[in-house]
Design an enzyme around this catalytic site. Structure first.
Site, PDB file in Angstrom:
ATOM      1  N   GLU A   1       0.883  -1.392   0.171  1.00 10.03           N
ATOM      2  CA  GLU A   1       0.108  -0.377  -0.101  1.00 10.03           C
ATOM      3  C   GLU A   1       1.021   1.412   0.092  1.00 10.03           C
ATOM      4  OE1 GLU A   1      -0.923  -2.846   1.926  1.00 10.03           O
ATOM      5  OE2 GLU A   1      -2.716  -3.644   1.219  1.00 10.03           O
TER       6      GLU A   1
ATOM      7  N   HIS B   1     -11.050  -3.876   9.464  1.00  9.56           N
ATOM      8  CA  HIS B   1     -11.952  -3.626   7.801  1.00  9.56           C
ATOM      9  C   HIS B   1     -13.469  -2.981   8.399  1.00  9.56           C
ATOM     10  CE1 HIS B   1      -9.382  -7.150   6.953  1.00  9.56           C
ATOM     11  NE2 HIS B   1      -9.362  -7.339   6.226  1.00  9.56           N
TER      12      HIS B   1
END
Ligand SMILES: Cc1ncc(C[n+]2csc(CCOP(=O)(O)OP(=O)(O)O)c2C)c(N)n1
Ligand SMILES: Cc1ncc(C[n+]2csc(CCOP(=O)(O)OP(=O)(O)O)c2C)c(N)n1
Ligand SMILES: [Mg+2]
Ligand SMILES: [Mg+2]
Lengths: 319, 335, 319, 335
Positions: free
Chosen positions: D68, D137
């Site tokens: 990322e 999440h």
């Protein structure tokens, strides 16, 4: 063998940087350039040997010790000084300072205050060059401290995977701030960090501008030919320590003298004179001319106005 | 004793007060270790860890590579395994590099493990504006941290508080972010010896007043105090509330003050929009609405990257004159 | 050669995981275990071969595909099921779920929803073990996807630098979600990623529990003796794709069959029978017993209550 | 046309509306590229990039490793060099991994270079609660992003808005964070064809009302609308203001609404403390004080990690009943 003109270009570049940094040191000591100022003196061969191997539209991305890269890539001295002392005519209107100098005209993606922060910027510019087929190459300059930053490895992986035209250049000056790089870095030689991704990797003397130029030229050719990235480590030295004001108690005299004896500027000038490319007198003249130019630029910058109140909020968003 | 505090005069700088706290806690608890860049032999880039390496050695004062994410992750793992690490992140701007380990791991482990694991660590970091360090070395992102359940956020304004709060932070069984404004490092005051521990979550009224409450943390507390002096001249009696910790937040003390004064100004050195002044102002607006004689006002740093330029940089630091002006506004002018 | 008891322990471990995952699949399909559930079936040899080489107070840190590690390290099956279906008696009171299972009793630093997130946790536990001289070892399990996460490299560097007792175990099942690992990962072999830090690194068959056990045992010995970390890559396969519900259109039958033919459970059982360690009938009995145990645990979990409203805000802060 | 929108019926889901926007912008501007994990051949883990790879090929739709930080950094570099990348960060929780490149690089480059470089990129990410995905999440960290000068933050509530705002985001010359609540992905409505571009920074009144203003973004807008229906029954006429973008924030529309109604409730799906409801409430308290008939109220997610447990997870999502209760509170009860 390089032409005389090219050799003088290398010489001129290094002397300009050295003179520039001396002026910056004075400015800092005079209180004109406050904050964190990291001088490039001692490492000139890396910036100059590299940038003279690039085209004007090749990208570079630099780091906190980045004045040398900006100069070698062709930025204007007065605007560099102006930025470093916070004047409105500086590249960032004086709002960035030494660690944040960007110059689109020279395809310079900026010096950078985040250790490792600029590595993906160069890699991204290389990605675009590749996608567009422009033939441009990007150089990522970073310090030895970055050898332990995760973002370097992530960038190396993508550069290798996609065969990007990027040259990773580690300037190993032996220290990160006040810590010896060898004390915090595992794995020998460090070039294995590049080899892990099957990137051609090598270590070269960073105090020898001709060696740097040759090594980088090969890497640039490889990149331009579509053969992907290179990972180059240049051993070098920061004469002034981490930043202006660093007393360098952690270095011993012997070490300092060893590196001074390897200074890239006399090394080149002695070669030039020995090989009769130019007379010492002519070099002395050149030195004086360069110093004068640098001082003129410094004085110009000092006369520039500071940014005004409106500049505080300018450029938050692009139109 | 750490080198700098051997004096019997207990007039210490904030920096030395924290150093003393660190020294005492490391001495009394073997589990406390210090981890960070240049914290060891160099004694910290601001000399803020001076002497610790010499006293406690390389096993307890650990110089690290420049690898913020993993350093912090290692500290989380070591904390889960039973130590009490103090991790230094050199500049608050570099918190951006540890956010995953901080927010997704450290803050949630105790909850996710139903109390099975604790993460007793202190993340120490320097924040603030004033050294002409430029946009990437001047940020104060305390608002981000206070937003995350599971983290504690401490921001001392004085040397004595700094010592007491730091000791509490080290003894706390949670991840505590201890933020020091570099501009407070040389503030001096008498600092109590040894067992001086200030519980996290208690605000303190630093100056009593009757007409307006000014809320602040760290450096801004001093701005508020200075403004209070100016206001006194105008016959406005300002109360200054030092929040000291943002999480837990001492809502009771916050509300009690404004219930008394009827006016509130929230002051801060971080970016204003979506920053900490918003939360305090909203809380007051919600819980003390009926007591308010004027809108709750905010004064924080403008929403701009902190510029290097000395001329501009100071414009991003709220000052006492601006505080006075804001308070004056609440009165519709004081002419 | 391992003792018969040890061999049966390996067998039992793998069969338990396989049976457990089958129950989880059913639970998911029945709507009892919602969210993202990543099954470990196919990779059993790695968890079991590894954890049987550890002491009970050695640490492990796991990842999103982590049920197998928890079982192999000795967590209670009913509490694992309970967590996965969100019951109050689960390891996290049902608030973590499949990707967030922590068990201090088995020195399990948790499964983890962040790819790469648990690597430094294991490394940090190893750091403490080293500082305290406890002789404990930590194992960091991670998927092949982590081969490209920066935090892995940072952790490898510190582990090597400080000679930490940590074993890095990459479970290379060929895919990260729906992307082939070889398509996004440069450098061959991947073991060079560990070698760059002078860490002993090797690749081993992850479908052979004996090979795993042997390789890990050596690494654990090295770690316990103070000789530092190892970097091990085990080639393996996730039979059920990324998560329950993954149709695996990106895999072809040939590939699947190849890996099924290498299934670690029959491989071990056939060996056991061929070498007359145990009769097939006894194994069948054992299978039935294990399955029954697993089903009992699953049923127990299903009978457990869900957390109550007060549990929402419990454990935000430790006292 | 992307595969899913070949129908002449323009009743599209929000997910497909964004896909259509992406398709159109990629078609009309060669500089737009898409970068992310599984965005290519797999078509996105939620099928949110379906068909793009097939249409635009591997040079414009780039599958990346799981990296990322560097992926995002590459996008910043590519944007500085003249492209307009769309980068997908699969879950909003993983923004923690790109914060340095986002905050210290992308957000400040235009400022630090005095306009020399632009960073025209769109960071697209899924947020929200509802899939039992657990604490790592399910986060909605929009407040963090809106706090950073130089970033734009967009949070659509409907398919049509999503398309128009996404197109504006792609054409914007700044780093724009486009946050999609996964729970809105299947909301359907008629979506205009082609040149439908909604300027960033404009809130919209989704329902007119006279008695109370409810402010929200994305999914919470629908909660507000549902609550408004309930309130109607109690003879309370609620106005629902969809902020649509948090940065720039449409303060004018915000203030105008409460000046009309005299009451304000700010609703959000992120953690409440130091979250976005604080900023909106503080702004209203400051700028519309004299119009307020009741305290500005906030209703957001409780300050807890979002639990996996289906029984508990729903408790973290503010619902219409709670909105009604809060509004009722403002009236001191409604009998
Ligand atoms: C992410 C990050 N961590 C730490 C720092 C503080 N810092 C500034 S320069 C520096 C040392 C960098 O060493 P190196 O990369 O070798 O460059 P050198 O200064 O030797 O040229 C450090 C730690 C920073 N600016 N950014
Ligand atoms: C930091 C981060 N990025 C992305 C994801 C989404 N994600 C979950 S699992 C996964 C693939 C991981 O691949 P691998 O490490 O090979 O493990 P496997 O699933 O194959 O066991 C991804 C990308 C995540 N959870 N965390
Ligand atoms: Mg260095
Ligand atoms: Mg995998």
């Amino acid at each position: 063998m390089l032409t005389k003109d090219k050799l003088l270009e290398l010489y001129r570049g290094m002397v300009t940087i050295r003179a520039f940094e001396e002026e910056v040191r004075k400015m800092h000591n005079a209180g004109l350039a406050p904050g964190l100022v990291h001088l490039y003196s001692g490492q000139e061969a890396v910036a100059v040997g590299t940038c003279t191997a690039l085209n004007s539209d090749d990208y570079i991305a630099s780091h906190h010790r980045g004045h040398g890269h900006c100069i070698a890539k062709g930025s204007e001295l007065d605007r560099l000084f102006a930025e470093i002392i916070g004047r409105r005519s500086g590249y960032g209107m004086g709002r960035g300072g030494s660690m944040h100098i960007y110059d689109p005209a020279t395809f310079n993606l900026g010096t950078n205050g985040i250790v490792g922060g600029s590595v993906p910027l160069a890699t991204g510019a290389a990605l675009l060059a590749k996608l567009r087929g422009t033939g441009q190459v990007a150089v990522s300059f970073f310090g030895d401290g970055v050898l332990n930053q995760g973002i370097l490895f992530e960038s190396l992986n993508m550069a290798a995977l996609w065969s990007l035209p990027v040259v990773f250049i580690c300037e190993n000056n032996g220290y990160g701030e006040f810590t010896e790089i060898d004390d915090v870095t595992a794995g020998r030689p460090y070039a294995k960090r590049g080899e892990a991704f099957d990137i051609p990797s090598e270590k070269t003397d960073g105090m020898d501008v001709l060696a740097v130029h040759e090594t980088v030229s090969k890497a640039v050719t490889r990149a331009r030919n579509g053969d992907g990235p290179s990972f180059l480590i240049f051993d070098t030295y920061r004469y002034s320590g981490h930043h202006v004001g660093d007393k360098q108690e952690y270095k011993d005299d012997e070490e300092r003298e060893l590196w001074l004896s390897r200074d890239p500027i006399p090394k080149l000038s002695e070669m030039l004179v020995a090989e009769k490319k130019i007379k010492q007198a002519a070099l002395d003249e050149l030195d004086a001319e360069i110093k004068a130019t640098v001082i003129v630029a410094a004085n110009q910058a000092k006369k520039m106005p500071e940014p005004d109140a409106d500049d505080l909020t300018r450029h938050i968003y692009a139109a | 004793m750490p080198p700098d505090s051997q004096q019997t005069d207990r007039n210490l700088t904030l920096k030395d007060a924290v150093l003393e706290a660190m020294f005492e806690e490391m001495e009394s608890d073997q589990n406390v270790i210090l981890i960070g860049e240049d914290v060891g032999t160099a004694g910290g880039v601001f000399k803020q860890t001076k002497g610790l390496f010499k006293t406690f050695g390389a096993d307890r004062v650990i110089d690290t590579p420049i690898s913020e994410s993993a350093i912090f992750g290692l500290a989380v793992g070591a904390a889960m395994a039973g130590s009490r690490p103090i991790i230094e992140v050199m500049f608050g701007d570099f918190l951006t590099l540890v956010m995953d380990q901080l927010v997704n791991q450290a803050a949630k482990v105790h909850y996710m493990s139903a109390g099975g694991f604790n993460v007793p660590l202190v993340l120490r970091t320097g924040i603030g504006v004033g050294g002409n360090l430029g946009p990437q070395h001047s940020q104060s992102l305390h608002g981000w941290l206070a937003h995350i359940p599971g983290l504690k956020v401490v921001m001392p304004s004085s040397a004595s508080d700094a010592k007491g709060l730091f000791k509490a932070a080290v003894r706390d069984n949670n991840p505590v972010i201890f933020m020091e404004d570099r501009m407070t490092y040389n503030l001096k005051e008498q600092v109590p010896e040894d067992e001086h521990v200030i519980p996290l979550g208690s605000a303190e009224v630093k100056r009593e007043g009757a007409d307006v409450s000014i809320y602040a943390v760290t450096r801004s507390v001093h701005t508020a105090l200075a403004a209070a002096e100016h206001l006194q001249v105008k016959n406005v009696s300002a109360e200054v509330v030092d929040l000291r910790t943002l999480a837990p937040l001492d809502v009771e003390t916050i509300v009690a003050s404004v219930q008394k004064t009827g006016r509130a100004l929230v002051l801060d050195g971080g970016y204003q929009s979506f920053g900490i002044t918003s939360e305090i102002a909203a809380t007051i607006g919600e819980l003390a609405f009926d007591y308010l004689d004027a809108p709750v006002m905010r004064l924080a740093a403008p929403d701009v990257p902190v510029p290097f330029s000395p001329a501009l940089e100071t414009m991003t630091v709220p000052n006492a004159e601006q505080v006075v002006a804001k308070v004056t506004e609440m009165y519709g002018g004081l002419g």
